[in-house]
Structures are given as C-alpha cells and as structure tokens.
Design a protein around this motif. Structure first.
Motif, mmCIF file in Angstrom:
data_model
loop_
_atom_site.group_PDB
_atom_site.id
_atom_site.type_symbol
_atom_site.label_atom_id
_atom_site.label_comp_id
_atom_site.label_asym_id
_atom_site.label_seq_id
_atom_site.Cartn_x
_atom_site.Cartn_y
_atom_site.Cartn_z
ATOM 1 N N LYS A 63 0.766 -1.285 -0.191
ATOM 2 C CA LYS A 63 0.001 0.045 0.066
ATOM 3 C C LYS A 63 0.935 1.226 0.034
ATOM 4 C CE LYS A 63 -3.534 2.359 2.735
ATOM 5 N NZ LYS A 63 -4.557 2.196 3.708
ATOM 6 N N ASN A 68 0.505 -3.403 -6.512
ATOM 7 C CA ASN A 68 -0.765 -4.386 -6.632
ATOM 8 C C ASN A 68 -0.179 -5.800 -6.274
ATOM 9 O OD1 ASN A 68 -2.999 -5.779 -6.898
ATOM 10 N ND2 ASN A 68 -3.075 -5.290 -9.061
ATOM 11 N N ARG A 70 -1.124 -8.497 -6.401
ATOM 12 C CA ARG A 70 -2.088 -9.734 -7.279
ATOM 13 C C ARG A 70 -1.055 -9.720 -8.818
ATOM 14 N NH1 ARG A 70 -6.571 -11.879 -5.182
ATOM 15 N NH2 ARG A 70 -7.444 -10.672 -3.490
ATOM 16 N N ASN A 71 0.086 -9.433 -8.912
ATOM 17 C CA ASN A 71 0.696 -9.059 -9.937
ATOM 18 C C ASN A 71 1.373 -10.556 -10.331
ATOM 19 O OD1 ASN A 71 0.322 -6.648 -10.583
ATOM 20 N ND2 ASN A 71 2.268 -5.765 -9.713
#
Length: 71
Positions: A63, A68, A70-71
């Motif tokens: 954050k 991200n 979820r890469n």
C-alpha cells in the motif's frame, strides 16, 4: 597433562528428533536432541516457500509504495 573428568560425556549416537520423530544420529554431549526446524521442514530448503505475514507487513508495504499484490 589435561585435567581428568572435566569434560562432558560424549554420546556417539545421539538421536535427533523433530516433531517427535527420529531423524538421524549424531555425536553430541546429550543423548537426545530436540529441534524445531530441520532441512525437510525449513522453507528455504523445500519448495513450499511462502511469505509468513502475521502482522500485515506485506500489505502495508504494498500500500505504501502503490504496488498491486496480485501481480
């Protein structure tokens, strides 16, 4: 001359236990050795490496730097 009876007793076949299971025998000053981490269950040495994140550090890092997860 070395002093007599100052050295601990040496056990040539001390058994190494991990999770209550005998793993191997080694030389030691104790008859039995209890270990928590062993080659077979250490994440570095097996293919089940995963990030252990109990405090949300990874999410805070992602954050903070706008990444991200979820890469």
């Amino acid at each position: 001359m070395p002093k007599v009876e100052i050295h601990p007793t040496w056990f040539n076949n001390a058994t190494v236990f991990c999770d209550g299971k005998p793993l191997c025998t080694v030389g030691s000053t104790k008859k039995e050795l209890q270990v928590d981490i062993w080659l077979a269950n250490h994440p570095f040495y097996n293919t089940t490496s995963e990030i252990i994140d109990s405090e949300g550090r990874v999410e805070r890092f992602m954050k903070k730097y706008g990444l991200n997860s979820r890469n």
